[in-house]
Motif scaffolding. Structure first.
Motif, PDB file in Angstrom:
ATOM      1  N   PRO A  66       0.819  -1.215   0.000  1.00 19.76           N
ATOM      2  CA  PRO A  66       0.000   0.000   0.000  1.00 19.76           C
ATOM      3  C   PRO A  66       0.853   1.266   0.000  1.00 19.76           C
ATOM      4  CG  PRO A  66      -0.778  -1.549   1.657  1.00 19.76           C
ATOM      5  CD  PRO A  66       0.562  -2.048   1.186  1.00 19.76           C
ATOM      6  N   LEU A  67       0.445   2.227  -0.798  1.00 18.59           N
ATOM      7  CA  LEU A  67       1.097   3.541  -0.755  1.00 18.59           C
ATOM      8  C   LEU A  67       0.682   4.258   0.519  1.00 18.59           C
ATOM      9  CD1 LEU A  67       2.848   5.591  -2.366  1.00 18.59           C
ATOM     10  CD2 LEU A  67       0.712   6.476  -3.336  1.00 18.59           C
ATOM     11  N   ALA A  68      -0.614   4.171   0.827  1.00 20.97           N
ATOM     12  CA  ALA A  68      -1.192   4.655   2.090  1.00 20.97           C
ATOM     13  C   ALA A  68      -0.716   6.039   2.507  1.00 20.97           C
ATOM     14  CB  ALA A  68      -0.892   3.650   3.214  1.00 20.97           C
ATOM     15  N   PRO A  69      -0.861   7.054   1.659  1.00 18.12           N
ATOM     16  CA  PRO A  69      -0.439   8.404   2.061  1.00 18.12           C
ATOM     17  C   PRO A  69      -1.319   8.941   3.179  1.00 18.12           C
ATOM     18  CG  PRO A  69      -1.662   8.479   0.004  1.00 18.12           C
ATOM     19  CD  PRO A  69      -1.440   7.033   0.298  1.00 18.12           C
ATOM     20  N   ALA A  70      -0.705   9.710   4.062  1.00 20.00           N
ATOM     21  CA  ALA A  70      -1.440  10.287   5.196  1.00 20.00           C
ATOM     22  C   ALA A  70      -2.494  11.283   4.732  1.00 20.00           C
ATOM     23  CB  ALA A  70      -0.453  10.976   6.140  1.00 20.00           C
ATOM     24  N   SER A  71      -2.384  11.751   3.507  1.00 20.39           N
ATOM     25  CA  SER A  71      -3.308  12.760   2.987  1.00 20.39           C
ATOM     26  C   SER A  71      -4.741  12.244   2.865  1.00 20.39           C
ATOM     27  CB  SER A  71      -2.831  13.263   1.624  1.00 20.39           C
ATOM     28  OG  SER A  71      -2.673  12.184   0.721  1.00 20.39           O
ATOM     29  N   TYR A  72      -4.941  10.928   2.967  1.00 16.07           N
ATOM     30  CA  TYR A  72      -6.308  10.417   2.850  1.00 16.07           C
ATOM     31  C   TYR A  72      -7.190  10.933   3.978  1.00 16.07           C
ATOM     32  CZ  TYR A  72     -10.205   7.308   1.806  1.00 16.07           C
ATOM     33  OH  TYR A  72     -11.450   6.824   1.481  1.00 16.07           O
ATOM     34  N   GLU A  73      -6.649  11.064   5.155  1.00 22.29           N
ATOM     35  CA  GLU A  73      -7.415  11.626   6.267  1.00 22.29           C
ATOM     36  C   GLU A  73      -7.753  13.079   6.000  1.00 22.29           C
ATOM     37  OE1 GLU A  73      -8.815  10.113   8.873  1.00 22.29           O
ATOM     38  OE2 GLU A  73      -8.104   8.250   7.940  1.00 22.29           O
ATOM     39  N   ASP A  74      -6.825  13.797   5.365  1.00 21.82           N
ATOM     40  CA  ASP A  74      -7.115  15.183   4.991  1.00 21.82           C
ATOM     41  C   ASP A  74      -8.275  15.239   4.010  1.00 21.82           C
ATOM     42  OD1 ASP A  74      -4.964  16.042   6.549  1.00 21.82           O
ATOM     43  OD2 ASP A  74      -3.549  15.913   4.879  1.00 21.82           O
ATOM     44  N   PHE A  75      -8.305  14.292   3.079  1.00 18.60           N
ATOM     45  CA  PHE A  75      -9.393  14.228   2.110  1.00 18.60           C
ATOM     46  C   PHE A  75     -10.722  14.002   2.817  1.00 18.60           C
ATOM     47  CE2 PHE A  75     -11.657  11.244  -1.013  1.00 18.60           C
ATOM     48  CZ  PHE A  75     -12.300  12.298  -1.662  1.00 18.60           C
ATOM     49  N   LYS A  76     -10.759  13.096   3.765  1.00 17.84           N
ATOM     50  CA  LYS A  76     -11.990  12.850   4.510  1.00 17.84           C
ATOM     51  C   LYS A  76     -12.459  14.131   5.211  1.00 17.84           C
ATOM     52  CE  LYS A  76     -11.202   7.942   5.615  1.00 17.84           C
ATOM     53  NZ  LYS A  76     -11.094   6.966   6.718  1.00 17.84           N
ATOM     54  N   ASN A  77     -11.511  14.897   5.722  1.00 21.60           N
ATOM     55  CA  ASN A  77     -11.855  16.123   6.443  1.00 21.60           C
ATOM     56  C   ASN A  77     -12.308  17.237   5.528  1.00 21.60           C
ATOM     57  OD1 ASN A  77     -11.263  15.015   8.984  1.00 21.60           O
ATOM     58  ND2 ASN A  77      -9.086  15.543   8.805  1.00 21.60           N
ATOM     59  N   MET A  78     -12.076  17.099   4.245  1.00 19.97           N
ATOM     60  CA  MET A  78     -12.577  18.086   3.276  1.00 19.97           C
ATOM     61  C   MET A  78     -14.083  17.952   3.050  1.00 19.97           C
ATOM     62  SD  MET A  78      -9.686  17.801   0.303  1.00 19.97           S
ATOM     63  CE  MET A  78      -7.921  17.816   0.681  1.00 19.97           C
ATOM     64  N   LEU A  79     -14.621  16.802   3.424  1.00 20.79           N
ATOM     65  CA  LEU A  79     -16.036  16.508   3.184  1.00 20.79           C
ATOM     66  C   LEU A  79     -16.884  17.021   4.338  1.00 20.79           C
ATOM     67  CD1 LEU A  79     -15.520  12.806   2.034  1.00 20.79           C
ATOM     68  CD2 LEU A  79     -15.744  14.835   0.575  1.00 20.79           C
ATOM     69  N   PRO A  80     -18.180  17.186   4.126  1.00 25.20           N
ATOM     70  CA  PRO A  80     -19.065  17.606   5.226  1.00 25.20           C
ATOM     71  C   PRO A  80     -18.962  16.642   6.391  1.00 25.20           C
ATOM     72  CG  PRO A  80     -20.213  17.704   3.118  1.00 25.20           C
ATOM     73  CD  PRO A  80     -18.912  17.011   2.846  1.00 25.20           C
ATOM     74  N   GLN A  81     -18.873  17.187   7.589  1.00 24.07           N
ATOM     75  CA  GLN A  81     -18.692  16.365   8.786  1.00 24.07           C
ATOM     76  C   GLN A  81     -19.996  16.235   9.566  1.00 24.07           C
ATOM     77  OE1 GLN A  81     -15.631  14.835   9.198  1.00 24.07           O
ATOM     78  NE2 GLN A  81     -15.320  15.795   7.194  1.00 24.07           N
TER      79      GLN A  81
END
Length: 271
Positions: A256-271
């Motif tokens: 897996p590349l598994a970049p930490a930025s995926y969590e940032d992407f989730k946080n870009m969405l409505p919470q």
């Protein structure tokens, strides 16, 4: 597309369709590329005009999230394995519903991913596996083949020309998995899984990324609730095995590349 052009396309493709042999899934050779794109556009318009059922996030309000998602999609489209990379639109949308673990594709390259699925997945490689699976369904014309098999070629032509709006609404719901019908066959699901591996093999991501969603469902004992977009035909356990066998077969990287930025992407969405 004007009516004269559509009519010309329908006449030519109709001759080709009914004079052709069947493919391995017992479906006649499909409508033209132009018809596939036009059918997808009709379905996409129907989805866009139903915000209560499909609350699509506005790209102007969430530009960072869309840029992020489109960058992921570009890895697949530039893998060299997507047959209709230039011909299809490859237009991706995010549907806001955190309770739905789903993604789906219409003919012609219109793709939809629910916020619930994005937030459920653990890493970027997982989402890449899902995107690869959906790109495959569109690129292999699985949805069009399903519509043709269930309703016949005349319905497809009516949908393209806007002659049957009630049928279009029903089929849009079926494609999105919100209505019964049009579920993909075992052969189509297996084919989409395999193509996902082949797409990702030419990216920095784990080529077997599609397996991890099934594995998480199995680990959590949720196989009975597997969403329509990755249906339980075949069983999730078999699909985990088959995806990994395909990865071994073509000897691609499963790290897996598994970049930490995926969590940032989730946080870009409505919470």
């Amino acid at each position: 597309m004007n009516s004269i052009k559509i009519l010309n396309i329908l006449i030519v493709s109709g001759i080709l369709i009914f004079s052709s042999c069947k493919d391995k899934n017992d479906n006649f050779v499909l409508p033209s590329i132009e018809e596939d794109v036009e059918l997808g556009a009709q379905v996409a318009e129907q989805i866009e005009n139903d915000p209560d059922q499909f609350p699509i996030l506005d790209e102007t309000e969430y530009p960072e999230a869309y840029t992020y998602l489109n960058n992921l999609l570009d890895y697949i489209l530039t893998s060299g394995e997507v047959k209709y990379k230039e011909e299809f639109v490859w237009d991706i949308h995010i549907i806001e519903n955190d309770s739905v673990l789903n993604a789906f594709a219409t003919p012609g390259g219109y793709l939809y991913v629910y916020t619930g699925l994005i937030k459920y997945l653990d890493q970027e490689d997982d989402l890449m596996g899902v995107l690869g699976h959906e790109v495959a369904h569109s690129d292999l014309k699985h949805t069009t083949r399903n519509i043709q098999r269930q309703y016949g070629i005349n319905i497809i032509l009516q949908l393209i020309t806007g002659e049957n709006p009630s049928q279009l609404e029903q089929i849009a719901g079926q494609i999105a998995g919100t209505a019964a019908g049009l579920s993909f066959s075992r052969a189509f699901e297996e084919e989409a899984d395999e193509r996902s591996v082949e797409y990702l093999a030419n990216t920095p991501y784990a080529c077997n990324g599609a397996y991890s969603f099934f594995q998480k469902l199995l680990d959590e004992g949720q196989t009975g609730g597997t969403p329509e977009f990755l249906s339980t035909h075949p069983d999730p356990e078999d699909r985990v095995e088959d995806i990994n066998v395909k990865a071994d077969e073509i000897d691609c990287d499963t790290t897996p590349l598994a970049p930490a930025s995926y969590e940032d992407f989730k946080n870009m969405l409505p919470q």
